[in-house]
Design a protein around this motif. Structure first.
Motif, PDB file in Angstrom:
ATOM      1  N   UNK A   1      -2.553 -41.784  29.487  1.00  0.00           N
ATOM      2  CA  UNK A   1      -1.882 -41.857  30.082  1.00  0.00           C
ATOM      3  C   UNK A   1      -2.841 -43.299  30.362  1.00  0.00           C
ATOM      4  N   UNK A   2      -2.052 -44.379  30.355  1.00  0.00           N
ATOM      5  CA  UNK A   2      -2.540 -46.169  30.855  1.00  0.00           C
ATOM      6  C   UNK A   2      -3.475 -46.018  32.833  1.00  0.00           C
ATOM      7  N   UNK A   3      -2.902 -45.981  33.470  1.00  0.00           N
ATOM      8  CA  UNK A   3      -3.227 -45.784  35.051  1.00  0.00           C
ATOM      9  C   UNK A   3      -4.514 -44.555  35.000  1.00  0.00           C
ATOM     10  N   UNK A   4      -4.710 -44.495  34.444  1.00  0.00           N
ATOM     11  CA  UNK A   4      -6.494 -43.597  34.972  1.00  0.00           C
ATOM     12  C   UNK A   4      -7.100 -44.924  35.586  1.00  0.00           C
ATOM     13  N   UNK A   5      -7.536 -44.091  36.689  1.00  0.00           N
ATOM     14  CA  UNK A   5      -9.680 -44.722  36.682  1.00  0.00           C
ATOM     15  C   UNK A   5     -10.058 -44.493  36.254  1.00  0.00           C
ATOM     16  N   UNK A   6     -10.755 -42.938  35.404  1.00  0.00           N
ATOM     17  CA  UNK A   6     -12.039 -42.477  35.242  1.00  0.00           C
ATOM     18  C   UNK A   6     -12.584 -43.389  34.014  1.00  0.00           C
TER      19      UNK A   6
ATOM     20  N   UNK B   1     -13.158 -37.130  39.184  1.00  0.00           N
ATOM     21  CA  UNK B   1     -11.839 -36.369  37.625  1.00  0.00           C
ATOM     22  C   UNK B   1     -11.416 -35.114  39.141  1.00  0.00           C
ATOM     23  N   UNK B   2     -11.606 -34.289  40.260  1.00  0.00           N
ATOM     24  CA  UNK B   2     -11.810 -33.831  40.909  1.00  0.00           C
ATOM     25  C   UNK B   2     -10.319 -34.497  41.277  1.00  0.00           C
ATOM     26  N   UNK B   3     -11.293 -35.760  42.293  1.00  0.00           N
ATOM     27  CA  UNK B   3     -10.295 -36.359  43.226  1.00  0.00           C
ATOM     28  C   UNK B   3      -8.792 -36.181  42.651  1.00  0.00           C
ATOM     29  N   UNK B   4      -9.316 -37.432  41.000  1.00  0.00           N
ATOM     30  CA  UNK B   4      -7.716 -37.954  40.460  1.00  0.00           C
ATOM     31  C   UNK B   4      -6.964 -36.222  40.292  1.00  0.00           C
ATOM     32  N   UNK B   5      -7.399 -35.931  40.100  1.00  0.00           N
ATOM     33  CA  UNK B   5      -6.931 -34.416  39.073  1.00  0.00           C
ATOM     34  C   UNK B   5      -5.698 -34.168  40.158  1.00  0.00           C
ATOM     35  N   UNK B   6      -6.721 -33.740  41.986  1.00  0.00           N
ATOM     36  CA  UNK B   6      -5.474 -33.757  43.591  1.00  0.00           C
ATOM     37  C   UNK B   6      -4.580 -34.858  43.362  1.00  0.00           C
TER      38      UNK B   6
ATOM     39  N   UNK C   1     -11.976 -45.850  52.059  1.00  0.00           N
ATOM     40  CA  UNK C   1     -11.417 -45.074  51.247  1.00  0.00           C
ATOM     41  C   UNK C   1     -12.263 -45.865  49.666  1.00  0.00           C
ATOM     42  N   UNK C   2     -12.488 -45.308  48.680  1.00  0.00           N
ATOM     43  CA  UNK C   2     -13.029 -46.017  47.655  1.00  0.00           C
ATOM     44  C   UNK C   2     -12.025 -47.161  47.089  1.00  0.00           C
ATOM     45  N   UNK C   3     -12.432 -48.481  47.078  1.00  0.00           N
ATOM     46  CA  UNK C   3     -11.090 -49.257  46.684  1.00  0.00           C
ATOM     47  C   UNK C   3     -10.861 -48.436  44.801  1.00  0.00           C
ATOM     48  N   UNK C   4     -11.348 -48.794  44.214  1.00  0.00           N
ATOM     49  CA  UNK C   4     -10.589 -47.837  42.897  1.00  0.00           C
ATOM     50  C   UNK C   4      -9.152 -46.418  43.419  1.00  0.00           C
ATOM     51  N   UNK C   5      -9.761 -45.342  44.704  1.00  0.00           N
ATOM     52  CA  UNK C   5      -9.002 -44.937  44.679  1.00  0.00           C
ATOM     53  C   UNK C   5      -7.059 -45.574  45.483  1.00  0.00           C
ATOM     54  N   UNK C   6      -7.724 -46.263  46.131  1.00  0.00           N
ATOM     55  CA  UNK C   6      -6.857 -47.085  47.125  1.00  0.00           C
ATOM     56  C   UNK C   6      -5.666 -47.188  45.969  1.00  0.00           C
ATOM     57  N   UNK C   7      -6.668 -48.124  44.838  1.00  0.00           N
ATOM     58  CA  UNK C   7      -5.724 -48.774  43.643  1.00  0.00           C
ATOM     59  C   UNK C   7      -5.606 -47.736  43.031  1.00  0.00           C
ATOM     60  N   UNK C   8      -5.442 -47.047  42.210  1.00  0.00           N
ATOM     61  CA  UNK C   8      -4.749 -45.598  41.580  1.00  0.00           C
ATOM     62  C   UNK C   8      -3.484 -45.600  42.433  1.00  0.00           C
ATOM     63  N   UNK C   9      -3.839 -44.891  43.942  1.00  0.00           N
ATOM     64  CA  UNK C   9      -3.021 -44.552  44.887  1.00  0.00           C
ATOM     65  C   UNK C   9      -1.682 -45.471  44.648  1.00  0.00           C
ATOM     66  N   UNK C  10      -1.509 -46.313  45.001  1.00  0.00           N
ATOM     67  CA  UNK C  10      -0.771 -47.815  44.624  1.00  0.00           C
ATOM     68  C   UNK C  10      -0.269 -47.518  43.722  1.00  0.00           C
TER      69      UNK C  10
END
Length: 112
Positions: free
Chosen positions: A22-27, A38-43, A86-95
């Protein structure tokens, strides 16, 4: 002894496998070696997989432990977003991957 996986765990494993392509990963933004992210993104991918499968967000009902855990995780993200922690990268990923995740009308995107 072979450990059997429930359907939700299988969906999460599939989501994790597709994350590699996927290209939508923030990792990549946080660094591939960041185990916390990585754990956050997996969840987060498990919540997305649940939502796509059930056409609804996970609820925090005690009848299903896995659904409860996903619902509780999503609630925590909403609280952090409201508090501004909420970390900006995480918010962006969720959006990008879970449109409407912040609002109470999240499931409205499945109605119609």
């Amino acid at each position: 002894m072979v450990k059997l996986l429930n359907c939700e765990q299988v969906r999460c494993l599939r989501a994790r496998a597709s994350a590699a392509n996927s290209s939508s990963t923030c990792a990549g933004q946080r660094g591939a070696s960041d185990p916390v992210f990585a754990e956050w993104e997996e969840q987060a991918r498990c919540v997305v997989a649940f939502t796509e499968e059930h056409r609804a967000s996970p609820t925090r009902t005690p009848s299903d432990r896995q659904t409860f855990a996903l619902g509780e995780w999503l609630k925590k993200q909403r609280v952090r977003a409201r508090e501004g922690t909420l970390v900006p990268e995480r918010r962006h990923w969720l959006n990008e991957n879970l449109p409407g995740w912040e609002g109470a009308t999240y499931d409205d995107r499945f109605r119609g």
